[in-house]
Design a protein around this motif. Structure first.
Motif, PDB file in Angstrom:
ATOM      1  N   GLN A 161       0.930  -1.237  -0.072  1.00  0.00           N
ATOM      2  CA  GLN A 161       0.008  -0.023  -0.043  1.00  0.00           C
ATOM      3  C   GLN A 161       0.976   1.061  -0.071  1.00  0.00           C
ATOM      4  O   GLN A 161       1.791   1.220   0.917  1.00  0.00           O
ATOM      5  N   LEU A 162       0.503   2.081  -0.881  1.00  0.00           N
ATOM      6  CA  LEU A 162       1.446   3.439  -0.872  1.00  0.00           C
ATOM      7  C   LEU A 162       0.528   4.537  -0.413  1.00  0.00           C
ATOM      8  O   LEU A 162      -0.523   4.865  -1.022  1.00  0.00           O
ATOM      9  N   TYR A 163       1.287   5.400   0.368  1.00  0.00           N
ATOM     10  CA  TYR A 163       0.815   6.829   0.759  1.00  0.00           C
ATOM     11  C   TYR A 163       1.861   7.599  -0.268  1.00  0.00           C
ATOM     12  O   TYR A 163       3.046   7.676   0.085  1.00  0.00           O
ATOM     13  N   THR A 164       1.468   8.259  -1.058  1.00  0.00           N
ATOM     14  CA  THR A 164       2.377   9.202  -2.008  1.00  0.00           C
ATOM     15  C   THR A 164       2.910  10.153  -0.999  1.00  0.00           C
ATOM     16  O   THR A 164       2.292  10.502  -0.052  1.00  0.00           O
ATOM     17  N   GLN A 165       4.205  10.545  -1.348  1.00  0.00           N
ATOM     18  CA  GLN A 165       5.133  11.505  -0.550  1.00  0.00           C
ATOM     19  C   GLN A 165       5.180  12.840  -1.161  1.00  0.00           C
ATOM     20  O   GLN A 165       5.182  12.793  -2.309  1.00  0.00           O
ATOM     21  N   VAL A 175       8.330   2.277  -3.823  1.00  0.00           N
ATOM     22  CA  VAL A 175       7.750   1.411  -4.589  1.00  0.00           C
ATOM     23  C   VAL A 175       9.071   0.426  -5.079  1.00  0.00           C
ATOM     24  O   VAL A 175       8.600  -0.857  -5.398  1.00  0.00           O
ATOM     25  N   GLY A 176       9.997   0.851  -5.374  1.00  0.00           N
ATOM     26  CA  GLY A 176      11.045   0.108  -5.649  1.00  0.00           C
ATOM     27  C   GLY A 176      11.243  -1.016  -4.752  1.00  0.00           C
ATOM     28  O   GLY A 176      11.764  -2.016  -5.049  1.00  0.00           O
ATOM     29  N   ALA A 177      11.553  -0.495  -3.580  1.00  0.00           N
ATOM     30  CA  ALA A 177      11.706  -1.640  -2.365  1.00  0.00           C
ATOM     31  C   ALA A 177      10.429  -2.439  -2.366  1.00  0.00           C
ATOM     32  O   ALA A 177      11.021  -3.909  -2.268  1.00  0.00           O
ATOM     33  N   VAL A 185       1.336  -6.071  -6.358  1.00  0.00           N
ATOM     34  CA  VAL A 185       0.168  -5.233  -6.393  1.00  0.00           C
ATOM     35  C   VAL A 185       0.499  -4.113  -5.830  1.00  0.00           C
ATOM     36  O   VAL A 185       0.940  -4.180  -4.479  1.00  0.00           O
ATOM     37  N   LEU A 186       0.101  -2.999  -6.184  1.00  0.00           N
ATOM     38  CA  LEU A 186       0.641  -1.659  -5.394  1.00  0.00           C
ATOM     39  C   LEU A 186      -1.011  -0.963  -5.584  1.00  0.00           C
ATOM     40  O   LEU A 186      -1.504  -0.554  -6.285  1.00  0.00           O
ATOM     41  N   ALA A 187      -1.337  -0.928  -3.995  1.00  0.00           N
ATOM     42  CA  ALA A 187      -2.593  -0.259  -3.851  1.00  0.00           C
ATOM     43  C   ALA A 187      -2.254   1.191  -3.298  1.00  0.00           C
ATOM     44  O   ALA A 187      -1.852   1.458  -2.171  1.00  0.00           O
ATOM     45  N   ALA A 256       7.074   3.763 -13.255  1.00  0.00           N
ATOM     46  CA  ALA A 256       7.990   3.306 -12.192  1.00  0.00           C
ATOM     47  C   ALA A 256       7.957   1.780 -11.887  1.00  0.00           C
ATOM     48  O   ALA A 256       8.775   1.583 -10.976  1.00  0.00           O
ATOM     49  N   THR A 257       6.673   1.169 -12.237  1.00  0.00           N
ATOM     50  CA  THR A 257       6.746  -0.239 -11.651  1.00  0.00           C
ATOM     51  C   THR A 257       6.048  -1.108 -12.454  1.00  0.00           C
ATOM     52  O   THR A 257       5.062  -0.707 -13.520  1.00  0.00           O
TER      53      THR A 257
END
Ligand SMILES: Cc1cc2nc3c(=O)[nH]c(=O)nc-3n(C[C@H](O)[C@H](O)[C@H](O)COP(=O)(O)O)c2cc1C
Length: 395
Positions: A161-165, A175-177, A185-187, A256-257
């Motif tokens: 899960q991503l909180y954009t920074q 995201v890379g890590a 999956v990127l939520a 990027a992913t």
């Protein structure tokens, strides 16, 4: 509010024992073993006992007066199950396929931040518990532990899960890590463009107070130190903001992913339509467990219009207030593909670590399988709008 809902509500407060007694039910006592839990609420007394009051308030609270937390839970009583009879249900197939991966149940573990606030093993215990129950885990950006340390405990591809920074460079590093650790999956969470008004959490304790300062720093650089995912990222890049997720930002992330892109936090048909137009791989109907805007709209109330708009073209996931197998069944009958569990697995984690997470998932999975059988559905594909009806509220 009916008696069951009233009780459920009180079970989350220190008054739950009193309420149960008043309703003529034996009070729930702290469990001595995770196996003894008969439903997910049985974990509450021990979990509350084990967790610091400030962290408990952070876990249980929502926004303003927590009304949207209750709206999520109450929405299930608006739906009734239409059970079909005389079907051979000795064997049922509870699985679903999501983004090319077969899942044993349509039940996934929603991202929750800072799990070492609830158990010293944090996300590693959750990962082991989820893996034991074959449930997909989604790891939060604000996890206590780094994804590279959680992935081996899960033993399969996590979702991230991503909180954009504020600085895109930081989002890209996260995201890379995640990708390097095998996430598929990127939520991207879109319901937190600004900090919400968490009154219950604030009453539990402010980070400026002495008792909180022992563990929490006050600057963004401190925040990086407290949340494992930011290990190795330059603290000079730590800044507030950047949470408003524009489509330009989603495009940059997509470039990027290779992970599938899922948008978490959709509550309207209009936004679902925009997600479709922008070619995302899936959406999560979510109001952050009632912790974002105090909309008073339960996710189950938003689900029908969103399902209608998406019309089967991409998976529609949902979370918010799911506590029972019947809740999961109702969401699938309306058209959801799979359901996320939030607070209940943290209750299990707080009470017993990995074993608690495992038992919470086992309980909901088992209840779901029983519901499938009693409703005459032999596979998740057979669960359809025929199996649910809106309650006649005038009755
Ligand atoms: C303590 C806590 C922390 C959470 N942290 C995150 C997070 O870091 N990222 C996120 O997208 N959602 C987060 N959520 C929201 C959950 O992913 C999920 O949407 C919600 O908990 C579902 O509702 P439920 O708790 O009623 O099951 C958090 C929820 C809780 C209770």
């Amino acid at each position: 509010m009916n008696r069951r809902l009233f009780l459920r509500y009180l079970q989350r407060s220190p008054l739950y024992a009193l309420a149960a007694e008043m309703a003529g039910q034996p009070a729930r006592k702290p469990l001595s073993s995770a196996k003894d839990a008969l439903d997910v609420f049985d974990f509450l007394p021990l979990a509350e006992k084990n967790v610091q009051p400030q962290h408990w308030a952070y876990l249980m609270g929502g926004s303003d007066d927590d009304a949207t937390v209750r709206a999520n839970e109450n929405a299930f009583s608006q739906w009734q199950i239409r059970a079909r009879r005389q079907v051979d249900v000795d064997t049922v197939d509870t699985s679903v396929t999501l983004f090319g991966q077969k899942q044993a149940y349509p039940i996934w573990v929603a991202p929750a931040a800072a799990q070492q606030a609830f158990h010293p093993d944090g996300e590693a215990a959750t990962a082991r518990g989820a893996s034991a129950r074959k449930a997909q885990m989604v790891l939060s950006t604000n996890a206590s532990l780094h994804v590279k340390d959680v992935a081996p405990a899960f033993g399969g591809p996590l979702w991230y899960q991503l909180y954009t920074q504020a600085e895109f460079e930081v989002s890209r590093a996260l995201v890379g890590a995640a990708e390097q650790a095998g996430c598929t999956v990127l939520a991207i969470t879109v319901d937190s463009a600004t900090a919400s008004n968490r009154v219950t959490a604030a009453r539990g304790g402010q980070k400026t107070e002495q008792r909180c300062r022992a563990c929490h720093g006050l600057t963004y650089a401190d925040y990086y130190k407290e949340h494992g995912m930011f290990a190795g990222i330059d603290p000079l890049l730590a800044k507030a903001g950047g949470r408003a997720v524009t489509w330009t930002l989603v495009e940059r992330l997509r470039a990027a992913t290779k992970m599938k892109i899922v948008i978490k936090g959709i509550m309207t048909a209009e936004d679902a339509a925009v997600c479709l137009r922008n070619g995302v791989d899936g959406i999560v109907v979510s109001n952050h467990g009632g912790r974002s805007e105090n909309s008073l709209q339960g996710t189950m109330e938003a689900l029908p219009e969103i399902v209608e708009t998406i019309n089967g073209r991409i998976p529609v996931l949902i979370d918010g207030g799911f506590r029972r197998g019947t809740d999961v069944f109702k969401a699938l009958a309306i058209g959801a593909t799979a359901v996320g569990i939030g607070r209940p697995y943290i209750w299990g984690l707080s009470a017993f670590g990995q074993e608690g997470v495992e038992r919470v998932l086992e309980l909901i999975q088992t209840e779901f399988a029983i519901t499938m059988k009693l409703a005459g559905t032999v596979s998740t594909r057979h669960i359809s709008p025929m199996h649910v009806r809106r309650r006649n509220m005038g009755a």
